[in-house]
Design a protein around this motif. Structure first.
Motif, PDB file in Angstrom:
ATOM      1  N   GLY A 273      -0.205   4.507  14.456  1.00 30.39           N
ATOM      2  CA  GLY A 273       0.652   3.846  15.423  1.00 30.39           C
ATOM      3  C   GLY A 273       1.983   4.537  15.613  1.00 30.39           C
ATOM      4  N   PHE A 274       2.218   5.616  14.826  1.00 23.30           N
ATOM      5  CA  PHE A 274       3.463   6.376  14.921  1.00 23.30           C
ATOM      6  C   PHE A 274       3.183   7.720  15.590  1.00 23.30           C
ATOM      7  N   ALA A 275       4.150   8.619  15.518  1.00 25.68           N
ATOM      8  CA  ALA A 275       4.024   9.911  16.196  1.00 25.68           C
ATOM      9  C   ALA A 275       3.129  10.894  15.449  1.00 25.68           C
ATOM     10  N   SER A 276       2.868  10.634  14.165  1.00 20.11           N
ATOM     11  CA  SER A 276       2.087  11.578  13.365  1.00 20.11           C
ATOM     12  C   SER A 276       0.654  11.679  13.895  1.00 20.11           C
ATOM     13  N   PRO A 277       0.181  12.875  14.248  1.00 19.45           N
ATOM     14  CA  PRO A 277      -1.239  13.038  14.572  1.00 19.45           C
ATOM     15  C   PRO A 277      -2.078  12.762  13.315  1.00 19.45           C
ATOM     16  N   MET A 278      -2.986  11.813  13.401  1.00 17.08           N
ATOM     17  CA  MET A 278      -3.752  11.385  12.234  1.00 17.08           C
ATOM     18  C   MET A 278      -5.223  11.761  12.372  1.00 17.08           C
ATOM     19  N   ALA A 279      -5.823  12.152  11.251  1.00 21.60           N
ATOM     20  CA  ALA A 279      -7.262  12.383  11.176  1.00 21.60           C
ATOM     21  C   ALA A 279      -7.772  11.754   9.894  1.00 21.60           C
TER      22      ALA A 279
ATOM     23  N   ASP B  64       0.866  -2.159 -17.174  1.00 24.11           N
ATOM     24  CA  ASP B  64       1.639  -2.221 -18.420  1.00 24.11           C
ATOM     25  C   ASP B  64       2.297  -0.867 -18.709  1.00 24.11           C
ATOM     26  N   THR B  65       1.693   0.198 -18.149  1.00 27.20           N
ATOM     27  CA  THR B  65       2.241   1.550 -18.292  1.00 27.20           C
ATOM     28  C   THR B  65       3.065   1.959 -17.078  1.00 27.20           C
ATOM     29  N   LEU B  66       2.609   1.564 -15.886  1.00 29.92           N
ATOM     30  CA  LEU B  66       3.265   2.003 -14.652  1.00 29.92           C
ATOM     31  C   LEU B  66       4.544   1.210 -14.352  1.00 29.92           C
ATOM     32  N   HIS B  67       4.528  -0.088 -14.700  1.00 34.18           N
ATOM     33  CA  HIS B  67       5.697  -0.958 -14.486  1.00 34.18           C
ATOM     34  C   HIS B  67       6.095  -1.083 -13.011  1.00 34.18           C
ATOM     35  N   ILE B  68       5.112  -1.080 -12.131  1.00 34.66           N
ATOM     36  CA  ILE B  68       5.409  -1.287 -10.712  1.00 34.66           C
ATOM     37  C   ILE B  68       5.835  -2.734 -10.509  1.00 34.66           C
ATOM     38  N   ASP B  69       6.923  -2.931  -9.790  1.00 35.65           N
ATOM     39  CA  ASP B  69       7.317  -4.281  -9.402  1.00 35.65           C
ATOM     40  C   ASP B  69       7.328  -4.369  -7.877  1.00 35.65           C
ATOM     41  N   ALA B  70       7.614  -5.546  -7.355  1.00 36.83           N
ATOM     42  CA  ALA B  70       7.518  -5.755  -5.913  1.00 36.83           C
ATOM     43  C   ALA B  70       8.470  -4.845  -5.149  1.00 36.83           C
ATOM     44  N   ALA B  71       9.652  -4.638  -5.678  1.00 35.39           N
ATOM     45  CA  ALA B  71      10.632  -3.793  -4.986  1.00 35.39           C
ATOM     46  C   ALA B  71      10.158  -2.345  -4.926  1.00 35.39           C
ATOM     47  N   GLU B  72       9.610  -1.846  -6.028  1.00 37.30           N
ATOM     48  CA  GLU B  72       9.131  -0.469  -6.037  1.00 37.30           C
ATOM     49  C   GLU B  72       7.895  -0.314  -5.163  1.00 37.30           C
ATOM     50  N   ALA B  73       7.006  -1.295  -5.190  1.00 37.45           N
ATOM     51  CA  ALA B  73       5.839  -1.233  -4.321  1.00 37.45           C
ATOM     52  C   ALA B  73       6.253  -1.143  -2.858  1.00 37.45           C
ATOM     53  N   GLN B  74       7.287  -1.866  -2.493  1.00 30.18           N
ATOM     54  CA  GLN B  74       7.771  -1.840  -1.112  1.00 30.18           C
ATOM     55  C   GLN B  74       8.414  -0.497  -0.779  1.00 30.18           C
ATOM     56  N   SER B  75       9.211   0.040  -1.678  1.00 28.22           N
ATOM     57  CA  SER B  75       9.973   1.250  -1.363  1.00 28.22           C
ATOM     58  C   SER B  75       9.171   2.529  -1.505  1.00 28.22           C
ATOM     59  N   GLU B  76       8.046   2.496  -2.269  1.00 27.78           N
ATOM     60  CA  GLU B  76       7.319   3.728  -2.563  1.00 27.78           C
ATOM     61  C   GLU B  76       5.883   3.742  -2.068  1.00 27.78           C
ATOM     62  N   SER B  77       5.441   2.721  -1.325  1.00 24.88           N
ATOM     63  CA  SER B  77       4.078   2.706  -0.772  1.00 24.88           C
ATOM     64  C   SER B  77       4.093   3.295   0.628  1.00 24.88           C
ATOM     65  N   PRO B  78       3.479   4.452   0.856  1.00 22.66           N
ATOM     66  CA  PRO B  78       3.518   5.053   2.188  1.00 22.66           C
ATOM     67  C   PRO B  78       3.010   4.149   3.307  1.00 22.66           C
ATOM     68  N   VAL B  79       2.013   3.299   3.041  1.00 18.31           N
ATOM     69  CA  VAL B  79       1.511   2.443   4.125  1.00 18.31           C
ATOM     70  C   VAL B  79       2.536   1.423   4.584  1.00 18.31           C
ATOM     71  N   LEU B  80       3.547   1.170   3.768  1.00 19.29           N
ATOM     72  CA  LEU B  80       4.604   0.223   4.130  1.00 19.29           C
ATOM     73  C   LEU B  80       5.834   0.928   4.703  1.00 19.29           C
ATOM     74  N   LEU B  81       5.742   2.252   4.854  1.00 24.15           N
ATOM     75  CA  LEU B  81       6.866   3.054   5.310  1.00 24.15           C
ATOM     76  C   LEU B  81       6.524   3.744   6.626  1.00 24.15           C
ATOM     77  N   SER B  82       7.536   4.216   7.300  1.00 25.62           N
ATOM     78  CA  SER B  82       7.339   4.963   8.542  1.00 25.62           C
ATOM     79  C   SER B  82       7.322   6.456   8.238  1.00 25.62           C
ATOM     80  N   PRO B  83       6.387   7.209   8.843  1.00 28.25           N
ATOM     81  CA  PRO B  83       6.392   8.661   8.657  1.00 28.25           C
ATOM     82  C   PRO B  83       7.621   9.292   9.302  1.00 28.25           C
ATOM     83  N   LEU B  84       8.052  10.394   8.718  1.00 35.39           N
ATOM     84  CA  LEU B  84       9.250  11.091   9.182  1.00 35.39           C
ATOM     85  C   LEU B  84       8.842  12.193  10.165  1.00 35.39           C
ATOM     86  N   GLY B  85       8.746  11.854  11.430  1.00 35.69           N
ATOM     87  CA  GLY B  85       8.404  12.855  12.430  1.00 35.69           C
ATOM     88  C   GLY B  85       6.918  12.934  12.699  1.00 35.69           C
ATOM     89  N   ALA B  86       6.543  13.949  13.462  1.00 36.06           N
ATOM     90  CA  ALA B  86       5.172  14.082  13.969  1.00 36.06           C
ATOM     91  C   ALA B  86       4.387  15.119  13.178  1.00 36.06           C
TER      92      ALA B  86
END
Length: 276
Positions: free
Chosen positions: A240-246, A190-212
């Motif tokens: 699954g991308f180029a980013s070294p993950m820990a 009610d305060t954040l007002h997240i909608d489906a479009a914003e969840a898609q565009s601003e959720s890092p798990v749904l996005l590709s990392p920029l570089g390694a």
């Protein structure tokens, strides 16, 4: 433990209700933060309330180490994008300062006066500004909502200049909320007002990392199960991308004390943030 599927999303994302003495933490943070600001100011190594944008809360504090800075750490605070400001967290700069890094801590406009996508762009402006003040490698870290914001800096639509993005040598998300979609099912929306479009565009798990850029997903093992899952989700999606993950699930830490290691130069969290 949280059962899946989740029956009560509000409880799944409630932290204070499940931490003994939760109400004691904010005043404790504020006291420690004020002490750090005072000591840095007395030493002439604090530049406070620097404006990085036009909005009233577009201000950051920049703490300088003794001697020439080895690089820059940017710490972004949490509070579900709707609470707190930079003044609560200054003490967490102590660890990086001891290792010779400058530390920038921005405030940002809070929901509902802004959408999360707008906060993302404010933080990008803060990082861009701080990068212009301090030379060398940049390390990004943030807690909770701040973990979301720093991982968003290196994923999806590029918001930083290439010159600044190329200087980012590591990102540590601490208890980050990397998937916004479950929060649409909480009362706080009610305060954040997240909608489906914003969840898609601003959720890092749904996005590709920029570089390694190396990324560490850090969480307290005693946190709410949803935060442990969100932490694992970033690790699993991005490795699954180029980013070294820990990934680290720090034993015996909950959502309010998992950040303490930043203030200790010998703690593994501080050393991870700095890439040591």
């Amino acid at each position: 433990m949280t059962d899946y599927p989740i029956a009560d999303h509000d409880d799944a994302y409630a932290n204070g209700a499940h931490i003994p003495g939760a109400a004691d933490y904010p005043p404790r943070w504020a006291g420690k933060a004020a002490a750090l600001r005072d000591s840095q100011s007395q030493a002439g190594r604090a530049r406070l309330d620097l404006g990085y944008g036009a909005a009233p809360r577009n201000r950051l504090d920049l703490f300088l180490p003794e001697g020439e800075a080895k690089g820059l750490v940017v710490f972004v605070h949490g509070g579900y994008w709707k609470a707190f400001d930079k003044s609560m967290w200054s003490h967490l700069a102590a660890g990086p300062l001891a290792h010779g890094f400058a530390v920038a801590m921005p405030s940002y406009t809070l929901c509902p006066d802004i959408r999360i996508g707008g906060i993302v762009r404010e933080i990008a402006a803060a990082v861009q500004f701080a990068a212009g003040e301090i030379a060398g490698p940049i390390r990004l870290t943030g807690h909770s909502a701040g973990g979301h914001l720093v991982t968003r800096m290196i994923s999806g639509e590029a918001l930083l200049s290439k010159a600044v993005l190329d200087r980012i040598s590591g990102v540590t998300s601490i208890s980050g909320v990397h998937d916004l979609r479950p929060l649409m099912l909480t009362e706080m929306n009610d305060t954040l007002h997240i909608d489906a479009a914003e969840a898609q565009s601003e959720s890092p798990v749904l996005l590709s990392p920029l570089g390694a850029i190396p990324v560490t997903a850090w969480v307290g093992a005693e946190e709410r199960p949803e935060f442990v899952r969100q932490n694992r989700a970033l690790y699993e999606m991005w490795r699954g991308f180029a980013s070294p993950m820990a990934i680290c699930e720090e034993p015996e830490k909950h959502h309010f004390d998992v950040i303490d290691g930043l203030a200790d130069p010998a703690h593994p969290l501080c050393q991870t943030v700095l890439g040591l």
